[in-house]
Enzyme design. Structure first.
Site, PDB file in Angstrom:
ATOM      1  N   GLY A  85       0.813  -1.207   0.000  1.00 10.90           N
ATOM      2  CA  GLY A  85       0.000   0.000   0.000  1.00 10.90           C
ATOM      3  C   GLY A  85       0.850   1.261   0.000  1.00 10.90           C
ATOM      4  CB  ALA A 131       4.082   1.322  -6.434  1.00 10.26           C
ATOM      5  CB  SER A 181       2.179  -4.968   6.544  1.00  9.58           C
ATOM      6  OG  SER A 181       2.779  -4.968   7.816  1.00  9.58           O
ATOM      7  CB  ILE A 232       9.978   3.885   0.920  1.00 11.40           C
ATOM      8  CG1 ILE A 232      11.426   4.349   1.049  1.00 11.40           C
ATOM      9  CG2 ILE A 232       9.315   4.576  -0.254  1.00 11.40           C
ATOM     10  CD1 ILE A 232      12.378   3.695   0.099  1.00 11.40           C
ATOM     11  CB  VAL A 251      11.505   9.301   0.024  1.00 16.81           C
ATOM     12  CG1 VAL A 251      12.089   9.794   1.320  1.00 16.81           C
ATOM     13  CG2 VAL A 251      11.950   7.875  -0.270  1.00 16.81           C
ATOM     14  CE  LYS A 262      10.228  17.752 -11.305  1.00 14.96           C
ATOM     15  NZ  LYS A 262      10.447  16.329 -10.955  1.00 14.96           N
ATOM     16  N   PRO A 284      13.791  21.338 -18.733  1.00 13.53           N
ATOM     17  CG  PRO A 284      13.329  22.425 -20.772  1.00 13.53           C
ATOM     18  CD  PRO A 284      14.447  21.805 -19.965  1.00 13.53           C
ATOM     19  CG  LEU A 327      10.638   1.555  -4.337  1.00 15.66           C
ATOM     20  CD1 LEU A 327      10.716   1.928  -2.860  1.00 15.66           C
ATOM     21  CD2 LEU A 327      11.734   2.270  -5.123  1.00 15.66           C
ATOM     22  CB  THR A 364      12.004   8.293 -13.758  1.00 17.43           C
ATOM     23  OG1 THR A 364      13.109   7.752 -13.025  1.00 17.43           O
ATOM     24  CG2 THR A 364      12.477   9.395 -14.660  1.00 17.43           C
TER      25      THR A 364
HETATM   26  C1  LIG Z   1      15.728   8.396  -1.769  1.00 15.43           C
HETATM   27  C2  LIG Z   1      14.584   8.171  -2.694  1.00 15.43           C
HETATM   28  C3  LIG Z   1      14.027   9.255  -3.376  1.00 15.43           C
HETATM   29  C4  LIG Z   1      12.961   9.053  -4.266  1.00 15.43           C
HETATM   30  N1  LIG Z   1      12.454  10.103  -4.988  1.00 15.43           N
HETATM   31  C5  LIG Z   1      11.485   9.882  -5.904  1.00 15.43           C
HETATM   32  C6  LIG Z   1      10.910  10.941  -6.660  1.00 15.43           C
HETATM   33  O1  LIG Z   1      11.253  12.111  -6.504  1.00 15.43           O
HETATM   34  N2  LIG Z   1       9.939  10.648  -7.556  1.00 15.43           N
HETATM   35  C7  LIG Z   1       9.495   9.374  -7.749  1.00 15.43           C
HETATM   36  O2  LIG Z   1       8.625   9.146  -8.605  1.00 15.43           O
HETATM   37  N3  LIG Z   1       9.988   8.370  -7.001  1.00 15.43           N
HETATM   38  C8  LIG Z   1      10.954   8.579  -6.106  1.00 15.43           C
HETATM   39  N4  LIG Z   1      11.426   7.546  -5.359  1.00 15.43           N
HETATM   40  C9  LIG Z   1      10.800   6.236  -5.504  1.00 15.43           C
HETATM   41  C10 LIG Z   1       9.498   6.238  -4.704  1.00 15.43           C
HETATM   42  O3  LIG Z   1       9.774   6.460  -3.351  1.00 15.43           O
HETATM   43  C11 LIG Z   1       8.766   4.932  -4.861  1.00 15.43           C
HETATM   44  O4  LIG Z   1       8.741   4.547  -6.209  1.00 15.43           O
HETATM   45  C12 LIG Z   1       7.343   5.081  -4.388  1.00 15.43           C
HETATM   46  O5  LIG Z   1       7.304   5.587  -3.097  1.00 15.43           O
HETATM   47  C13 LIG Z   1       6.633   3.769  -4.436  1.00 15.43           C
HETATM   48  O6  LIG Z   1       7.155   2.889  -3.490  1.00 15.43           O
HETATM   49  P1  LIG Z   1       6.489   1.479  -3.378  1.00 15.43           P
HETATM   50  O7  LIG Z   1       5.028   1.656  -3.269  1.00 15.43           O
HETATM   51  O8  LIG Z   1       7.009   0.630  -4.478  1.00 15.43           O
HETATM   52  O9  LIG Z   1       7.100   0.890  -2.017  1.00 15.43           O
HETATM   53  P2  LIG Z   1       6.819   1.270  -0.484  1.00 15.43           P
HETATM   54  O10 LIG Z   1       6.431   2.674  -0.276  1.00 15.43           O
HETATM   55  O11 LIG Z   1       8.033   0.775   0.246  1.00 15.43           O
HETATM   56  O12 LIG Z   1       5.566   0.380  -0.097  1.00 15.43           O
HETATM   57  C14 LIG Z   1       5.682  -1.007   0.107  1.00 15.43           C
HETATM   58  C15 LIG Z   1       4.370  -1.514   0.657  1.00 15.43           C
HETATM   59  O13 LIG Z   1       4.436  -2.939   0.731  1.00 15.43           O
HETATM   60  C16 LIG Z   1       3.932  -3.355   1.986  1.00 15.43           C
HETATM   61  N5  LIG Z   1       4.537  -4.644   2.317  1.00 15.43           N
HETATM   62  C17 LIG Z   1       5.827  -5.038   2.121  1.00 15.43           C
HETATM   63  N6  LIG Z   1       5.978  -6.305   2.543  1.00 15.43           N
HETATM   64  C18 LIG Z   1       4.779  -6.702   3.006  1.00 15.43           C
HETATM   65  C19 LIG Z   1       4.296  -7.908   3.602  1.00 15.43           C
HETATM   66  N7  LIG Z   1       5.088  -8.973   3.797  1.00 15.43           N
HETATM   67  N8  LIG Z   1       3.000  -7.969   3.977  1.00 15.43           N
HETATM   68  C20 LIG Z   1       2.149  -6.929   3.780  1.00 15.43           C
HETATM   69  N9  LIG Z   1       2.553  -5.765   3.238  1.00 15.43           N
HETATM   70  C21 LIG Z   1       3.859  -5.648   2.861  1.00 15.43           C
HETATM   71  C22 LIG Z   1       4.305  -2.227   2.934  1.00 15.43           C
HETATM   72  O14 LIG Z   1       3.495  -2.242   4.083  1.00 15.43           O
HETATM   73  C23 LIG Z   1       4.016  -1.018   2.053  1.00 15.43           C
HETATM   74  O15 LIG Z   1       2.633  -0.719   2.122  1.00 15.43           O
HETATM   75  C24 LIG Z   1      12.456   7.742  -4.452  1.00 15.43           C
HETATM   76  C25 LIG Z   1      13.000   6.667  -3.739  1.00 15.43           C
HETATM   77  C26 LIG Z   1      14.061   6.869  -2.881  1.00 15.43           C
HETATM   78  C27 LIG Z   1      14.647   5.683  -2.158  1.00 15.43           C
END
Ligand SMILES: Cc1cc2nc3c(=O)[nH]c(=O)nc-3n(C[C@H](O)[C@H](O)[C@H](O)COP(=O)(O)OP(=O)(O)OC[C@H]3O[C@@H](n4cnc5c(N)ncnc54)[C@H](O)[C@@H]3O)c2cc1C
Length: 527
Positions: free
Chosen positions: A19, A22, A46, A52, A54, A85, A105, A340, A351
């Site tokens: 959640g 993504a 969970s 994360i 950010v 932006k 740009p 991720l 991106t």
């Molecule tokens: C330093 C940094 C800067 C960034 N800057 C940008 C930016 O400027 N622009 C951009 O587009 N992207 C950026 N990103 C990428 C961006 O943060 C992620 O693409 C975005 O937040 C999506 O993350 P996610 O949903 O894939 O993962 P997460 O936010 O990590 O979510 C993972 C989810 O999975 C769940 N989960 C994991 N394991 C389990 C389990 N076993 N059981 C139940 N639930 C589970 C967690 O509870 C959580 O809900 C950046 C990343 C980093 C590291």
């Protein structure tokens, strides 16, 4: 298939693990496109693991996303402390006099009037002629950012200006969750302990800590860097990009909104072992130093960031580890990895969410057009890999073409030979005075980053030989007085960032609402 019939490969149920941004974005898109034809969407998240938190800058694709879902800026932006932006301002990536900063740009309709002149001048400058070849002089978004104006074209301005957003990642997550659930997505709060794989190697169910089985036909792995299904259960290999993208850590801390209000651009400032972002929100500014643990330790990186943004020990820092690379295949059997879990290039051009939207959109189109067979999966995976690696090459170019050599990090980043054939050909073309736009088009990578982005990057750093004044005799030289009149004339139409944000507040007049929409093709480009 008759008109209106549901394509047979459409799954009846989708289970999304994760959640974060993504997972909720995918839930919204699947619900919007397939929900009405009977596909049931369930998202598992969970509270013990969390997100994360950010990822606060976007490309123009995010506007497409909200437009498609029928969610207005007035509805989501104030809720998420969001700002506009116009692009990214790069500071300190070049030591060439006059090229210490440049602006990347988002390509926009008005650029068509000045782009050819800029390309012509970069070519003349590469041949040693002392012509104006700094990108910021040619493009309206750079001027808007300099004048702190919002890239929101007023209704009487005849061109759409592409733009992205900055936003609070946690608030966007909350907003999307609320919207998705209101539209029929089921949410299960659970921590998944294992993944059940059937005799054909497909995912059958997720099993939580209380041994509850959550079944589905299609599974979306949005579990973040854990990649719990795609890597953890299915064993899909991870291909690291560490040999040419050195950064693997980030340290993050906020600062207050500046007295003159939020900027209209992300700032990316080169530091001793990486770069720092400054992302302006309406509630705070986000700052982070993306760095390489091979060249600086976490404490030194934190100290360098504090000095850079003028923040003392009273502000807490967060340290993050990044895994840079991609899974070999994003779609394996009945599992699609996004966010991720699918991979991460690095945040320099913001991106990641763009790739999430692109991946889900492509999956939906593929299934509806070609089905979910082996051949469709192979084509899909090849196309997604091309896009991720195209973005990677553009990011690698930021380091390899930078004009800095004042630390071990910068000496290594600007010297290594780990370049793709595509990037090698682009460098050869640029440094031998070739037609870079033609080369980008020949390689069919203009749908990822257009020629304008490549020219801004290579020219913005001042990758030119010394000027030879006596050769400045080209009769077709670009008239910079005309260019200036055009750019400043266009910019004069736009509202201040402050006014544009105020117009989004509840009860404000809609006078600043954007007039036209961008074409889909333009919005699919990253830059
Ligand atoms: C330093 C940094 C800067 C960034 N800057 C940008 C930016 O400027 N622009 C951009 O587009 N992207 C950026 N990103 C990428 C961006 O943060 C992620 O693409 C975005 O937040 C999506 O993350 P996610 O949903 O894939 O993962 P997460 O936010 O990590 O979510 C993972 C989810 O999975 C769940 N989960 C994991 N394991 C389990 C389990 N076993 N059981 C139940 N639930 C589970 C967690 O509870 C959580 O809900 C950046 C990343 C980093 C590291």
């Amino acid at each position: 298939m008759t008109d209106g019939a549901v394509p047979p490969a459409r799954p009846r149920s989708i289970v999304i693990l994760g959640g974060g941004t993504a997972g909720w974005m995918a839930a919204m898109l699947f619900q919007h496109r397939w929900g009405a034809s009977g596909t049931r969407i369930t998202l598992v998240e969970s509270k013990d693991i969390g997100i994360i938190g950010v990822g606060e800058g976007s490309t123009p694709q995010l506007k497409n996303f909200f437009d498609e879902l029928g969610i207005s800026e007035a509805e989501w932006m104030p809720r998420c402390n969001a700002t506009y932006k116009a692009g990214i301002a790069f500071h300190g990536w070049s030591d060439q006099p006059g090229f210490e900063t440049y602006f990347h740009p988002f390509q926009t309709a008005v650029d068509a009037f000045t782009e050819a002149g800029f390309f012509q001048n970069t070519r003349a400058r590469r041949a040693g002629q002392p012509v104006e070849a700094r990108p910021d002089r040619f493009f309206v978004p750079a001027r808007l950012a300099a004048e702190r104006k919002a890239p929101v074209a007023p209704a009487n301005f005849p061109f759409f200006i592409s733009y992205g957003y900055h936003f609070d990642a946690h608030l966007v997550g909350d907003f999307l969750r609320e919207q998705a659930m209101a539209r029929g997505v089921e949410r299960i709060e659970a921590t998944i302990a294992s993944v059940e794989i059937d005799s054909e190697g497909l995912v059958a169910a997720l099993i939580d800590r209380d041994a509850r089985r959550i079944e589905g036909e299609l599974f979306i792995d949005a579990s973040g860097f854990r990649a719990a299904i795609i890597e953890g259960a299915l064993g899909e290999p991870h291909r690291s990009f560490a040999n040419n993208l050195f950064n693997d850590r980030a340290v993050v801390m906020p600062t207050p909104v500046p007295a003159d209000g939020p900027e209209v651009a992300t700032r990316a400032t080169a530091l001793s072992a990486g770069w720092a972002w400054h992302i302006p929100l309406t509630s705070r500014s986000g700052n982070g130093y993306v760095h390489s643990s091979r060249f600086i330790d976490p404490a030194a990186a934190e100290a360098e960031l504090r000095a850079h943004i003028g923040v003392g020990p009273e502000v807490e820092a967060r340290h993050l580890t990044m895994r840079v690379g991609r899974v070999e295949r994003s779609w394996v059997g009945n599992c699609l990895a996004i966010g991720l879990a699918q991979g991460f290039v690095e945040p320099l051009e913001a991106t990641a969410l763009h790739v999430v939207m692109h991946t889900v959109d492509r999956l939906i189109q593929t299934v509806d057009r070609d089905g979910a067979n082996e051949a469709a999966r192979a084509d899909f995976n090849a196309a997604v890999t091309r896009r991720i690696e195209g973005i990677r090459d553009y990011i690698v170019c930021h380091y390899r073409a930078a004009r800095r050599s004042d630390s071990d990090y910068w000496r290594a980043a600007t010297k290594h030979d780990e370049l793709s054939d595509s990037l090698k050909a682009l460098f050869t073309c640029w440094f031998r005075g070739g037609d870079l736009a033609q080369e980008v088009i020949r390689q069919k990578i203009d749908t990822i980053y257009p020629p304008l982005s490549w020219h801004c990057l290579l020219g913005g750093y001042g990758n030119y030989p010394p000027c030879v004044a006596s050769q400045a005799t080209d009769p077709a030289r670009v008239d910079m007085v005309e260019v200036e009149r055009f750019v400043s004339g266009c910019a004069s139409n736009f509202p201040t960032h402050r006014d544009a944000l105020a117009a989004l507040a509840p009860g404000a007049s809609a006078a600043l609402a954007p007039g036209a929409s961008a074409t889909r093709a333009a919005m699919e480009q990253v830059g």
